[in-house]
Structures are given as structure tokens and as C-alpha cells.
Design an enzyme around this catalytic site. Structure first.
Site, PDB file in Angstrom:
ATOM      1  N   ASP A  65       0.809  -1.221   0.000  1.00  0.00           N
ATOM      2  CA  ASP A  65       0.000   0.000   0.000  1.00  0.00           C
ATOM      3  C   ASP A  65       0.839   1.267   0.000  1.00  0.00           C
ATOM      4  O   ASP A  65       0.341   2.355  -0.265  1.00  0.00           O
ATOM      5  CB  ASP A  65      -0.855   0.039   1.274  1.00  0.00           C
TER       6      ASP A  65
HETATM    7  C1  BGC Z   1       0.216   1.132   6.238  1.00  0.00           C
HETATM    8  C2  BGC Z   1      -0.127  -0.090   5.429  1.00  0.00           C
HETATM    9  C3  BGC Z   1      -1.610  -0.223   5.342  1.00  0.00           C
HETATM   10  C4  BGC Z   1      -2.244   1.071   4.857  1.00  0.00           C
HETATM   11  C5  BGC Z   1      -3.737   0.938   4.882  1.00  0.00           C
HETATM   12  C6  BGC Z   1      -0.474   2.335   5.691  1.00  0.00           C
HETATM   13  O1  BGC Z   1      -0.209   3.440   6.506  1.00  0.00           O
HETATM   14  O2  BGC Z   1       1.594   1.310   6.247  1.00  0.00           O
HETATM   15  O3  BGC Z   1       0.426  -1.245   6.011  1.00  0.00           O
HETATM   16  O4  BGC Z   1      -1.927  -1.256   4.479  1.00  0.00           O
HETATM   17  O5  BGC Z   1      -1.846   2.146   5.645  1.00  0.00           O
HETATM   18  O6  BGC Z   1      -4.416   2.062   4.570  1.00  0.00           O
HETATM   19  C1  NOJ Z   2      -1.784  -3.978   5.395  1.00  0.00           C
HETATM   20  C2  NOJ Z   2      -2.978  -3.983   4.495  1.00  0.00           C
HETATM   21  O1  NOJ Z   2      -4.098  -4.460   5.194  1.00  0.00           O
HETATM   22  C3  NOJ Z   2      -2.736  -4.850   3.284  1.00  0.00           C
HETATM   23  O2  NOJ Z   2      -3.828  -4.763   2.406  1.00  0.00           O
HETATM   24  C4  NOJ Z   2      -1.473  -4.443   2.600  1.00  0.00           C
HETATM   25  O3  NOJ Z   2      -1.285  -5.302   1.512  1.00  0.00           O
HETATM   26  C5  NOJ Z   2      -0.299  -4.471   3.551  1.00  0.00           C
HETATM   27  N1  NOJ Z   2      -0.589  -3.643   4.673  1.00  0.00           N
HETATM   28  C6  NOJ Z   2       1.001  -4.020   2.903  1.00  0.00           C
HETATM   29  O4  NOJ Z   2       1.019  -2.667   2.652  1.00  0.00           O
END
Ligand code: BGC
Ligand code: NOJ
Length: 822
Positions: free
Chosen positions: A493
Site C-alpha cells: 500500500d
Molecule cells: C500502512 C499499510 C496499510 C495502509 C492501509 C499504511 O499506513 O503502512 O500497512 O496497508 O496504511 O491504509
Molecule cells: C496492510 C494492508 O491491510 C494490506 O492490504 C497491505 O497489503 C499491507 N498492509 C502491505 O502494505
């Protein structure tokens, strides 16, 4: 079974499938989940947490303040006033001295026992299967030699259902709170007079000496929960809340002879009024439905029967897959806790934990599709419904709502979108479901697209149509090299190649993207290979040869692009940014090598014929592997780079910036299994396995029984510290890794396929696997000390083809499977 005491805070009681916390001041609150269907509770080892029905944002029943001081404050509290001394069996909130404490987190229940001065109070919290309520079974034992007359005070703070409004809009909420009290039942009915047709019931099966429903009366205005007025005064006030903050509290006065004990229960229920009239009289609600619930659980034996149901429920679920292998950690995690965590991730997605407030996120499109991979063997019918619900939040162009609210099942755009990996995960979940269940009839099931309006179900496009749309989308949306466009981000993400955010108050996830960007993702390309191969095999199974060939042609085309464009010499590159510059290459000064593209290219079958798969994996070992798991990339980014986005925003060593993101570790472990290296697969597995972290618990800090989303990487000062425990795709993928990769028991369309990849030193293992109504007792022998390769396969004593799935004939019987490796 082992009962070991390897860390100062507790131990696994494997025989009872419990984690026993022996002191309350754990390095962080250690959480359990109550509930398995639609009513859920978060319950920490000091009874903290809250409850909700279906949706932690839209139907929250009890309150909890996140990021409180201390971290975990507020929950299912029971105050004991024993001759003036006030304490709680779960230690908090009073934190009285000299209280003996034990908490047992079990499957769907938490049992906390406190004892002080010869008085023992046991509280057992659980949600019976199929019910929309939580029970607290309370047993009070006078173990002293004197008569005791303790007073007990329950305490729950009610939430006004919509959790965001509840914690932000006090100009309204301080004026709307309403309750009614009837006997020992407290009815929280805020907004019931207007548009709500539901309420929260908090009742006691023991006669009460009085009650409170006003927080101000019970706690005080300037007091904290640890010094709440009523329990210290030893007398309730029978307050009836009007506005402000309604709570539920019962006073129970006991009189216990030496050795005497008493048992009763509290019922906390979500009640829907249905078609019955809302009111008996003006301002007097019709309580018939609530009364029936109280009656049901007041009947002798009813609470114990519900508890027995819960136990049977979990025994049945876990009996679908049990294994006995030579590793204690792998056994207890696989047989109990990993599957249990898969239930939680299936139910919660990423919505409600100690790190997710239940407000920010609902069910994630990619998350829920992946969560299903570790759940589908337990209750395939629920997985089926989930697939159809998720698919219905896809848009007709192939993109998806990134998440949806479980209550409404409607996509929620508020947390951003345009993640160009989302749709592909639907292929993985659907194929996993069909392999498990054999139910190809799901393919023509109507789903429709979220941006279209349909007059009837038969006008909706089918699930298969969604799968085709997903494949077509990735084939079409490609960049200058022929690799898939990344959109806002892919699975990572935080790899935001198109938003160029410079505004400090802007959320990276919500920041818009420039139009017509050409940034490409190698990880999506690898995932696409996997998905296209899955589709080809599915079409082979359904006898649609031409479609299978079409999918193989897509596969070949994408493979060619990957091998031509994305090989960096020793590993696969990660992406190409909006200007076409490489990300994840030796050419970069930081972020030279990323984990995700190695994992997915290898799992997708890239590098198989040219040695690159092994080389990519060896590069992971050399550059990314640590004793606490595989870091996401190296070197960590030291400065913010707007061309790369959120990934560079984190301090080095945490989250996506070179943290150990357990979820993607599992793809590498599967990769080792694919390459036949069982020793590496186990070593990598143990590096992130919480049960194996107990000798470093002060550093690890997280629950020793569930996988963490993230463990701080080697660049962080707190290397080895876990965060974001419970709700992570690690749960499902670890179950896949261990059950299908290491133990090699893989559901396939035609039957179970057996292809283990174990450490060479393992003499073998046994497993029991229920599959489409049959039971397979599998015994694997490894006389030659190999990792992989099935030399002989016998089904009920008959020699069968070791390379093919075990032919499936449904007979509901138990079958013996003997496997010899060599
Ligand atoms: C986090 C990710 C997460 C995303 C969801 C980010 O701030 O680092 O792990 O999946 O937010 O919105
Ligand atoms: C947490 C999120 O829930 C997931 O969708 C994502 O793939 C991972 N973070 C990695 O960014």
C-alpha cells in the site's frame, strides 16, 4: 502434550488449547477475540475491550477508548468489595495489590480468575455459537475459614452504535442517552425512539441489590475507573441515565459460608426488535425479545450448555485439519492458534484490533480474499458467501472498492482506491474455494458490479465474468514495458508511485494520483502469472480447453515480459516509477531489493527454466533474511522521496520501510517449498513464529500465540519487536505455507494432492485432513532423509500414482494414505 513455561508472563497449555497468562502486566495487552458468527468481542488479558454486532463502526455496543493511558482501559469490569477492600479479578482497573491472577485465553473464550484474602472470583467470557450475545459466567468461591459477604459491581459503558459519531460529536451525544431498567435487566435504548429498531441489553441472572446506569453516578466526574465511587462506597445509587454517558452496572450482594460458592451470569446482548411493536406505552419499550433472552440464560444449565456448544464448535472445526510433526511450535500453531487466527481475520478483516479502531477500515478487497485461503477448509459455505459479497464490490471496468462495510456490504470509497492488484486476489480465493469444495456451481452465481443497477439477479453478471474481467483488466492496463500498471499501489500500500504527495496533512492512502501515469509493478506481474495459471487449471477442470489455452497464452506473454524487462542480474526488480525509473535494483542507492517481487515471480513460475528463481531466493537470503524474519527491502530508505510515497515516510526498519512484514515472508517460505528446500522453509517459518519468540518476549512484546503483521527490522533500534498483531494476512498465508507447502497437503480440483517439502532431518509426520466429507489419515515417512519427492503413495493399502491427486470418491469414510518420500 507439553505444558512448558518458557516466558515470564505465561505458557501454552497445549492439551487444553489455551494460552495461560500468569501475570497481568504483560509487555503489551494480550488480546483474544470472542465470537465466531456475527457478534464479536475484543477481550484482553485484563478483560479490556468492547463488543459489536457485525460491524465495529456501525453497530458498536460497548465503548472503548483507543490509545488510552494505560493502553488498555475500559471493558468487562467486575469490581469486588470484600469487607471494604476493592479489587478486580482481572487486575484492572483498580490494580489492587495481593490479587492472585490467572487468565486463560481459549478458543472463543477468556477465563480470568482472581483471588484475594480467601475469596476467589472467576469470570468466563464467551459468545455462544449462533447467538448475538456475550455471556459472563461468574463463580465466586469463599475459600477462607470465615463467612464472607462480598458485594460485586458489574460495569460496562454503552456505545451509541455508530462508533465514529460516538467518539466525536458530544454536542449531540451528551443529550441523547436513554435507558430503562426492569428487574436485573438494563436496556440501553439510545436512538431507539427514532430510527433504530435495536438496543443493547445487559442483564444479570442473579437477583440484584440495585443498579446504576449513569456513569457520573457510578464513577464520578473527576474520578477514574480505578477509583470509581460506587464500588468503593460499597453501595449503588439506582441512577437512571438521562443523556451524558449511560453505563450498565448491577450490584450483587452475596453471603457465603466457608467453602461455599455461587455461580451466575451476565448477559450482554444485541437485540433486534424485528416486527414486534416498538413500545408498550409512550417511552416504555416493548421488552419481550430481551426478556426471552434473559429467561433463556437464567434457566439452570443454560450457560454451561452454551459453553459446551462452543467447545464442540471448535473441536469440530479444528478436526478438519490436525497434524503431528516433529516441531513443537509448528504443531501448536498449525493445529490450534493459526487456524483460530484465521477465523479472526476472516471475520474482522483489518477492522477491529488493538491497532485498528473498528472505524477506519471495513472488509478489505485484497485482504478478505487472502484471509479466505486459511479459512475455506473450516466452513466452505461461509467462504462461498464471502466470495460473492466481495465480488459484488468490483466495478465493471475491473477495479474494485478497496474495502466495504460488513453491515451494508457496500463499497466504501473513503479509504481510497485504484490499487491495481485488488481484482487478481479474487481469482485466488475463488479457485481455493472450488479446490476445497468441488463446487464449480459458484462460477455461474450472479454477483453483478457495484457501479451497475440490475432489475433482478438473473441480469447480474456471474462470478466467472468477474474473474475474466480481472484477468482482462491486468492484460489491458499495462505500461511501456508491458508490465501491469500499479495504480495507487499494489499489495504494498505504501509504494505510491503516482501521488507525489508534499502536503503533510494528506493521507498517503487518500492522496489522488496523477492521470495517465505509466508506473508499473513487477509484483502484480508475478501475481498475474499465478492467477492466469489458476484460471487455466480451472478451465481444464471444467473442460473448457480453448479458455484454458487462452489463459496459458496470457501467462506466456506476461512471463516473457517479466524475464525480458524485470531481471536485475541477481533478483527481480520491484517496479518502474512514473518517469520509467527502476525501483528495486542495484541501480538504486536505497531500496535495491524488495521481497514482494521475488516472492510472486517465483510463485508465479518465473525463473523456473533459467535458474533465476533460485538465484532470486538466494538473494533474499543474502540481503533480506534475519533471525527475526525477512525484511521488506534493503537498504532502508533514509529520506522521504515523493516519487515513491509512503514507503519512504517510515523510519528505517518499520512497516513497509524495511520492517519485517510477516505476510510477505510466507510467500518466500512457499517459494522455498516450491524449490524443494524444506530446511530453509522451516527456518524462515520459525523466524516469525510467535511461539518461538518466547525467549525474547521482552523484545517481541506481542501475543505469543498469534502472528504479527510487523516485526521491527534490523535497521530499527527495536529489532525484533512485534506490532499490529492478530489482523494480518500472515494468518491465512502461514496456514497455506505450513499445511500445503511444508506438509504438502494440497486441495486440488480432482482431489487432495500430497507433495510435502520438509526438513531433511524429519523422519516423517502424520496428519488428519477432512476433505469434501471424507477423512484422510495421512502418514508420511522419510526414510532417506530428503526434503521433497513422493516415491510411493498408497490409498487404503493400494499403490496409486504419486504424482497425481488422490482420486476423490465421496463416501464419507476414513481413508488411510501412506506416503514414502525419497
Ligand atoms: C500502512 C499499510 C496499510 C495502509 C492501509 C499504511 O499506513 O503502512 O500497512 O496497508 O496504511 O491504509
Ligand atoms: C496492510 C494492508 O491491510 C494490506 O492490504 C497491505 O497489503 C499491507 N498492509 C502491505 O502494505
Amino acid at each position: 502434550m507439553t505444558i512448558t513455561a518458557p516466558n515470564p508472563y505465561g505458557y501454552f497449555d497445549d492439551a487444553r488449547r489455551e494460552y495461560v497468562v500468569t501475570r497481568p502486566d504483560t509487555p503489551l495487552p494480550w488480546l483474544n477475540y470472542l465470537g465466531q458468527d456475527e457478534f464479536f468481542g475484543l477481550c484482553t488479558n485484563t478483560a479490556g475491550g468492547y463488543t459489536f454486532w457485525k460491524d465495529a463502526k456501525l453497530r458498536r455496543l460497548t465503548r472503548y477508548r483507543y490509545n488510552n493511558v494505560p493502553y488498555d482501559l475500559g471493558g468487562r469490569y467486575l469490581y469486588v468489595n470484600d469487607g471494604g477492600a476493592v479489587w478486580n479479578p482481572g487486575w484492572k482497573p483498580v490494580k489492587a495489590a495481593n490479587v492472585a491472577y490467572e487468565c486463560r485465553h481459549g478458543l472463543g473464550y477468556t477465563r480470568i480468575v482472581g483471588e484475594r484474602d480467601g475469596l476467589e472470583v472467576e469470570t468466563l467470557f464467551f459468545v455462544p455459537p449462533g447467538e448475538n450475545l456475550e455471556l459472563w459466567k461468574v463463580t465466586v468461591r469463599n475459600k477462607s475459614a470465615q463467612r464472607k459477604t462480598p458485594k460485586l459491581f458489574s460495569y460496562q459503558e454503552f456505545c451509541f452504535f455508530e462508533a465514529l459519531n460516538d467518539m466525536t460529536n458530544y454536542q449531540r451525544t451528551y443529550s441523547i442517552g436513554e435507558v430503562e431498567v426492569e428487574g436485573a435487566a438494563i436496556y440501553h435504548k439510545t436512538e431507539y425512539r427514532e430510527r433504530r429498531n435495536h438496543y443493547t441489553l445487559f442483564a444479570c441472572t442473579h437477583p440484584i441489590a440495585g443498579f446504576d446506569t449513569s456513569r457520573d453516578a457510578f464513577v464520578g466526574i473527576h474520578e477514574g475507573l480505578h477509583e470509581a465511587r460506587v464500588p468503593f462506597a460499597g453501595q449503588c445509587t439506582n441512577s437512571v441515565a438521562f443523556g451524558w454517558n449511560p453505563i450498565g452496572s448491577h450490584q450483587i450482594d452475596l453471603d457465603l459460608a466457608p467453602g461455599e460458592s455461587t455461580t451466575f451470569a451476565f448477559v450482554l446482548a444485541y437485540v433486534e426488535q424485528g416486527d414486534t411493536p416498538k413500545f408498550d406505552a409512550p417511552f416504555v419499550m416493548n421488552k419481550a425479545v430481551g426478556r426471552a433472552i434473559v429467561e433463556k440464560y437464567s434457566a439452570p444449565g443454560a450457560v454451561d450448555a452454551a459453553l459446551a456448544d462452543l467447545k464442540k464448535y471448535w473441536d469440530d472445526l479444528l478436526s478438519k485439519f490436525q497434524a503431528d510433526c516433529p516441531n513443537e511450535h509448528a504443531n501448536r500453531m498449525l493445529n490450534v492458534w493459526n487456524q483460530y487466527q484465521c477465523m479472526a481475520t476472516f471475520n474482522m478483516s483489518r477492522s477491529a484490533s488493538m491497532y485498528e479502531t473498528g472505524i477506519g477500515r471495513g472488509m478489505g478487497f485484497r485482504d478478505s480474499n487472502q484471509d479466505l485461503l486459511g479459512f475455506v477448509h473450516m466452513i466452505p459455505s461461509r467462504a462461498r458467501q464471502r466470495i460473492l459479497d466481495i465480488a459484488a464490490t468490483q466495478l465493471s471496468d475491473g477495479t474494485c472498492f478497496h474495502q466495504y462495510q460488513p453491515l451494508t456490504k457496500k463499497g466504501n470509497a473513503e479509504i481510497g482506491g485504484d490499487f491495481y492488484d485488488d481484482h487478481l486476489w479474487l481469482v485466488l480465493s475463488t479457485c481455493a474455494y472450488i479446490k476445497e469444495s468441488g463446487d464449480v456451481a459458484i462460477l455461474p452465481a450472479p454477483c453483478g458490479y457495484a457501479d451497475k443497477v440490475y432489475a433482478s439477479d438473473d441480469q447480474c453478471e456471474t462470478l466467472l465474468h468477474h474473474l475474466e474481467t480481472s484477468i482482462a483488466y491486468t492484460m489491458k492496463k499495462r505500461g511501456p514495458r508491458g508490465l501491469p500498471l500499479i495504480g495507487h499501489a499494489d499489495w504494498n500500500d505504501c509504494l505510491n508511485l503516482n501521488c507525489f504527495s508534499t502536503e503533510p496533512n494528506e493521507s498517503f492512502q487518500l492522496a489522488g494520483d496523477v492521470k495517465d501515469s505509466k508506473a508499473e509493478s513487477v509484483m502484480i506481474a508475478g501475481l498475474f502469472l499465478y492467477a492466469a495459471r489458476e484460471m487455466a487449471e480451472l478451465y481444464d477442470f471444467t473442460g473448457q480447453g480453448a479458455d484454458a489455452d487462452r489463459m496459458r497464452a496470457h501467462y506466456a506473454e506476461m512471463l516473457d515480459v517479466i524475464e525480458r524487462e524485470a531481471w536485475d542480474g541477481e533478483w527481480y526488480t520491484r517496479a518502474y516509477d512514473a518517469e520509467g525509473r527502476v525501483v528495486g535494483s542495484k541501480a538504486n542507492s536505497e531500496g535495491k531489493i524488495f521481497i514482494e517481487s521475488q516472492g510472486w515471480c517465483v510463485l508465479g513460475g518465473a525463473g523456473t527454466d533459467n535458474g533465476r528463481a533460485r538465484q532470486a531466493m538466494e538473494s533474499v537470503h543474502k540481503h533480506l533474511f534475519t533471525r527475526n524474519g525477512v525484511v521488506l527491502q534493503q537498504p532502508a530508505y533514509s529520506t522521504y522521496d515523493k516519487n515513491l510515497g509512503e514507503v519512504t515516510s517510515y523510519p528505517p526498519g518499520v512497516k513497509e520501510n524495511a520492517g519485517i512484514f510477516s505476510h510477505n515472508n510466507t510467500w518466500i517460505n512457499l517459494g522455498w517449498c516450491l524449490l524443494g528446500d524444506g530446511d530453509r522453509a522451516l527456518e524462515y517459518y520459525l523466524s516469525i513464529c510467535p511461539s518461538a519468540k518466547q525467549d525474547q518476549i521482552e523484545t517481541y512484546r506481542g501475543e505469543p500465540y498469534v502472528y504479527a503483521q510487523m516485526i521491527a527490522g534490523k535497521d530499527a533500534p527495536c529489532f525484533g519487536e512485534a506490532k499490529n498483531n492478530w489482523l494480518t494476512g500472515t494468518a491465512a498465508w502461514t496456514f497455506v505455507t505450513v499445511s500445503q507447502g511444508l506438509l504438502g497437503i494440497k486441495p486440488d480440483y480432482a482431489g487432495l494432492r500430497i507433495d510435502p517439502c520438509i526438513p531433511k532431518a524429519w523422519p516423517g509426520f502424520t496428519a488428519t485432513r477432512q476433505f469434501r466429507g471424507n477423512t484422510y489419515r495421512i502418514e508420511v515417512k522419510n526414510p532417506e532423509g530428503v526434503s521433497k519427492g513422493v516415491k510411493r503413495l498408497r490409498l487404503d493399502g493400494m499403490e496409486i500414482d504419486p504424482a497425481a491427486p488422490i482420486p476423490f470418491v465421496e463416501d464419507g469414510k476414513t481413508h488411510a494414505v501412506e506416503v514414502v518420500l525419497g
